[in-house]
Design a protein around this motif. Structure first.
Motif, PDB file in Angstrom:
ATOM      1  N   GLU A  35       0.826  -1.204   0.000  1.00  0.00           N
ATOM      2  CA  GLU A  35       0.000   0.000   0.000  1.00  0.00           C
ATOM      3  C   GLU A  35       0.861   1.255   0.000  1.00  0.00           C
ATOM      4  OE1 GLU A  35      -2.095  -3.477   1.253  1.00  0.00           O
ATOM      5  OE2 GLU A  35      -0.309  -2.555   2.152  1.00  0.00           O
ATOM      6  N   GLN A  36       1.959   1.230   0.710  1.00  0.00           N
ATOM      7  CA  GLN A  36       2.878   2.370   0.732  1.00  0.00           C
ATOM      8  C   GLN A  36       3.594   2.531  -0.609  1.00  0.00           C
ATOM      9  OE1 GLN A  36       4.948   1.040   4.192  1.00  0.00           O
ATOM     10  NE2 GLN A  36       3.655   2.210   5.604  1.00  0.00           N
ATOM     11  N   LEU A  37       3.903   1.420  -1.253  1.00  0.00           N
ATOM     12  CA  LEU A  37       4.484   1.494  -2.599  1.00  0.00           C
ATOM     13  C   LEU A  37       3.501   2.127  -3.584  1.00  0.00           C
ATOM     14  CD1 LEU A  37       6.364  -1.921  -2.938  1.00  0.00           C
ATOM     15  CD2 LEU A  37       7.362   0.351  -2.596  1.00  0.00           C
ATOM     16  N   ASP A  38       2.225   1.855  -3.400  1.00  0.00           N
ATOM     17  CA  ASP A  38       1.224   2.487  -4.264  1.00  0.00           C
ATOM     18  C   ASP A  38       1.232   4.008  -4.082  1.00  0.00           C
ATOM     19  OD1 ASP A  38       0.415   0.098  -5.395  1.00  0.00           O
ATOM     20  OD2 ASP A  38      -1.252  -0.190  -3.997  1.00  0.00           O
ATOM     21  N   LEU A  39       1.403   4.470  -2.847  1.00  0.00           N
ATOM     22  CA  LEU A  39       1.507   5.912  -2.604  1.00  0.00           C
ATOM     23  C   LEU A  39       2.769   6.476  -3.259  1.00  0.00           C
ATOM     24  CD1 LEU A  39       0.405   6.189   1.137  1.00  0.00           C
ATOM     25  CD2 LEU A  39      -0.886   6.912  -0.882  1.00  0.00           C
ATOM     26  N   MET A  40       3.858   5.720  -3.180  1.00  0.00           N
ATOM     27  CA  MET A  40       5.097   6.178  -3.808  1.00  0.00           C
ATOM     28  C   MET A  40       4.962   6.203  -5.327  1.00  0.00           C
ATOM     29  SD  MET A  40       8.274   4.880  -1.498  1.00  0.00           S
ATOM     30  CE  MET A  40       9.278   6.157  -2.279  1.00  0.00           C
TER      31      MET A  40
END
Length: 272
Positions: free
Chosen positions: A14-19
């Motif tokens: 999910e954090q990679l999606d934000l990145m």
């Protein structure tokens, strides 16, 4: 989100999606600037275009106010290697312009850079840009889960050394990136394979070769930001924010996620 030894940050999917969202804003901004940059513009003109575009896409500039930096972009011209402050400098035919851009989405950063020539430039300068961008993709292609940061460094160095006698800047490196613009580990642009932090799922790196037409020695100007080559030869700088997944690589700041360039290199795409 977890932490590796030496403070490196591991991101969840999910954090990679934000990145990726932040990286896409950066990629689209650089794409726009590459289309718009032209002789007669000032470096501040580029900065205004970038800030409007980043904020218009719901993101925040990473660089503006970072340790007091006064611009949305770093715009480095000719013998300026990195960290050029946007201002009243008028761009001219034949200039070589490096544009470094960062954006934040919900606390996560993307960071990338391009170098463009305005009109015709001498053949060695055109070669410098080609070699530097090629070194970036060589470093990206060396990013493998289970490998080491030194594998990336060695790939960048080998690409430059194998094609030129250009200088590889030693004093500035790539870096980890995530909830901060600069995080561990450092990613040097020269080194030995098999050394350094292990490349682990969830790690995100900004890989950024900085290469000079002459000697790599450099100085920082009195503005405490702008880095110039000591011999005043032209420099180039390319950068992408990258992660590795079990399926392959994901270039978070490339508009296409890196699909085309990775395919050309025979490397699997691992993005979503």
């Amino acid at each position: 989100m977890g932490l590796l030894r030496r403070g490196a940050e591991l991101k969840t999917p999910e954090q990679l999606d934000l990145m990726r969202r932040a990286g896409l804003v950066v990629g689209l901004t650089l794409e726009l600037l590459a289309e718009r940059v032209a002789p007669g513009m000032t470096t501040r003109d580029l900065d205004r275009i970038a800030e409007d575009h980043i904020r218009g896409h719901g993101a925040t500039p990473s660089f503006l106010g970072y340790h007091g930096f006064p611009g949305t972009l770093c715009v480095s011209v000719n013998d300026e290697v990195v960290h050029g402050i946007p201002g009243d400098r008028v761009l001219r035919e034949g200039d070589v312009v490096s544009i470094d851009c960062g954006a934040i989405v919900e606390g996560y950063h993307g960071d990338a850079a391009i170098t463009v020539a305005l009109g015709e430039v001498p053949a060695p300068v055109a070669d410098l840009l080609e070699v530097t961008e090629g070194a970036l993709w060589a470093g990206i292609a060396a990013y493998r889960l289970g490998g080491r940061v030194g594998d990336i460094s060695h790939a960048v160095e080998s690409h430059v050394r194998g094609r030129s006698d250009f200088g590889i800047v030693e004093d500035f490196t790539g870096h980890g990136i995530g909830t901060a613009l600069h995080q561990p580990p450092d990613v040097p642009n020269l080194g030995r394979p098999g050394r350094g932090l292990r490349l682990t799922e969830g790690l995100v790196l900004a890989i950024e070769p900085m290469v000079t037409l002459g000697d790599q020695a450099n100085d920082t100007l009195d503005d405490d930001w702008t880095v110039v080559t000591r011999d005043h030869q032209v420099a180039a700088h390319f950068e992408h924010t990258v992660t590795a997944t079990p399926d392959g690589l994901w270039v978070l700041t490339a508009v296409d996620g890196g699909r085309a360039a990775l395919a050309d290199a025979g490397v699997a795409y691992g993005g979503r």
